[in-house]
Design a protein around this motif. Structure first.
Motif, short mmCIF file in Angstrom:
data_model
loop_
_atom_site.label_atom_id
_atom_site.label_comp_id
_atom_site.label_asym_id
_atom_site.label_seq_id
_atom_site.Cartn_x
_atom_site.Cartn_y
_atom_site.Cartn_z
N LEU A 161 0.84 -1.19 0.00
CA LEU A 161 0.00 0.00 0.00
C LEU A 161 0.88 1.24 0.00
O LEU A 161 2.09 1.17 0.22
CB LEU A 161 -0.95 0.00 1.21
N LEU A 162 0.25 2.37 -0.23
CA LEU A 162 0.90 3.67 -0.14
C LEU A 162 0.47 4.29 1.18
O LEU A 162 -0.72 4.45 1.45
CB LEU A 162 0.50 4.57 -1.30
N LYS A 163 1.44 4.64 2.03
CA LYS A 163 1.16 5.20 3.35
C LYS A 163 1.76 6.59 3.45
O LYS A 163 2.98 6.76 3.39
CB LYS A 163 1.75 4.29 4.44
N ARG A 188 -9.31 3.70 0.56
CA ARG A 188 -8.56 4.64 1.37
C ARG A 188 -8.83 4.37 2.86
O ARG A 188 -9.94 3.99 3.24
CB ARG A 188 -8.96 6.09 1.06
N GLN A 189 -7.82 4.60 3.66
CA GLN A 189 -7.96 4.53 5.11
C GLN A 189 -7.37 5.80 5.71
O GLN A 189 -6.22 6.14 5.43
CB GLN A 189 -7.23 3.30 5.67
N PHE A 190 -8.15 6.50 6.53
CA PHE A 190 -7.70 7.71 7.21
C PHE A 190 -7.71 7.43 8.71
O PHE A 190 -8.77 7.10 9.27
CB PHE A 190 -8.61 8.90 6.89
N GLN A 191 -6.58 7.58 9.37
CA GLN A 191 -6.49 7.25 10.78
C GLN A 191 -5.64 8.24 11.56
O GLN A 191 -4.70 8.83 11.01
CB GLN A 191 -5.89 5.85 10.99
N THR A 246 -9.83 -0.14 15.34
CA THR A 246 -8.76 -1.11 15.60
C THR A 246 -8.18 -1.67 14.31
O THR A 246 -7.36 -2.58 14.37
CB THR A 246 -9.26 -2.28 16.47
N GLU A 247 -8.59 -1.15 13.16
CA GLU A 247 -8.15 -1.73 11.88
C GLU A 247 -6.65 -1.51 11.67
O GLU A 247 -6.16 -0.38 11.65
CB GLU A 247 -8.93 -1.12 10.71
N THR A 248 -5.92 -2.59 11.49
CA THR A 248 -4.50 -2.50 11.19
C THR A 248 -4.31 -2.27 9.69
O THR A 248 -5.26 -2.38 8.90
CB THR A 248 -3.76 -3.79 11.59
N LYS A 249 -3.07 -1.96 9.31
CA LYS A 249 -2.80 -1.75 7.89
C LYS A 249 -3.00 -3.04 7.09
O LYS A 249 -3.47 -3.01 5.95
CB LYS A 249 -1.36 -1.23 7.70
#
Length: 251
Positions: free
Chosen positions: A152-154, A183-186, A233-236
């Motif tokens: 992924l791109l972080k 997408r994930q925003f954290q 709690t979602e991990t990468k």
């Protein structure tokens, strides 16, 4: 030393530690304060999800504004931005990610446990065993029999916080991860150590204090007026599985 002088010395020790990440266990800083880390074998962090779209820099500043307005929190002046492209593997229940950082190839090895801390609110702190490897031969050996799980791109922006009442040093990070069209925003608040002073009675904060500090700051963010943050709690690696429609391998 007066109370005001002690407070000033603590803040100076915090600024030095924020400018020199990884300095826990070093020599005494301003006013005699020493940064130590309770149980360095574990990483403790609380996660909050944002629906997006938002840049990591904007999300970080939004969180800093809320936390700095609360009693007892001092935010560092510096900001560190980075773009990483980790490749994930799974072996023996451990998560392996390999990425380039500061011109080096680094492998991070993690196992996660979600520790409930929020009563009926479903709040959890992630307690993880974490280690790093930079030797190319060991990196290759660690992933030789592992199951590839994707990449992924972080994008990340982070700073440091001081929780004055407990003299706890924390790292605040905002991330935007991309995998395909997902997408994930954290936001992540991570325990980074605590300050001790020779004149104080001996004490060890212990896990419960670390969990309470993280839960308190996470709650301040989730409950702020107009907040769009929710505990997560979602991990990468779990994000990769979601992005791939469930085909990526996860613990």
């Amino acid at each position: 030393m007066t109370v005001s002088a002690r407070t000033h010395a603590l803040e100076e020790a915090f600024r030095r530690a924020a400018a020199e990440p990884g300095s826990a266990g070093g020599s005494p800083g301003p006013g005699g304060f020493v940064l130590t880390r309770w149980n360095p074998d574990f990483e403790y962090e609380i996660k909050l999800a944002h629906p997006g779209p938002v840049s990591p820099a904007a999300l970080l500043e939004e969180a800093v504004t809320v936390l700095a307005a609360g009693a007892g929190v001092l935010a560092g002046a510096g900001r560190q931005a980075a773009t990483l492209r980790p490749v994930y593997h799974l072996a023996g229940g451990s998560e392996y990610s390999v990425f380039e950082e500061d011109g080096r190839r680094v492998q991070k090895i993690k196992t996660h446990t979600a520790v409930p801390v929020g009563g009926g609110r479903g709040v959890h702190v992630m307690r993880s065993r974490e280690s790093f490897e930079t030797d190319p031969r060991r990196i290759a050996r660690n992933t030789a029999s592992a199951v590839p799980s994707g990449s992924l791109l972080k994008e990340r922006c982070r700073t440091h916080l001081l929780h004055r009442p407990t003299r706890t040093l924390l790292q605040l990070a905002a991330t935007r991860c991309s995998a395909g069209t997902a997408r994930q925003f954290q936001l992540e608040i991570e325990y980074a150590g605590h300050f001790t002073h020779p004149a104080d009675p001996p004490r060890t904060p212990g896990e419960q204090e670390v969990l309470a500090v993280l839960a308190g700051l996470g709650t301040a963010l989730a409950d702020a007026d107009g907040s769009r943050l929710a505990f997560d709690t979602e991990t990468k690696l779990e994000f990769l599985r979601r992005a791939s429609g469930g085909t990526a391998t996860c613990p």
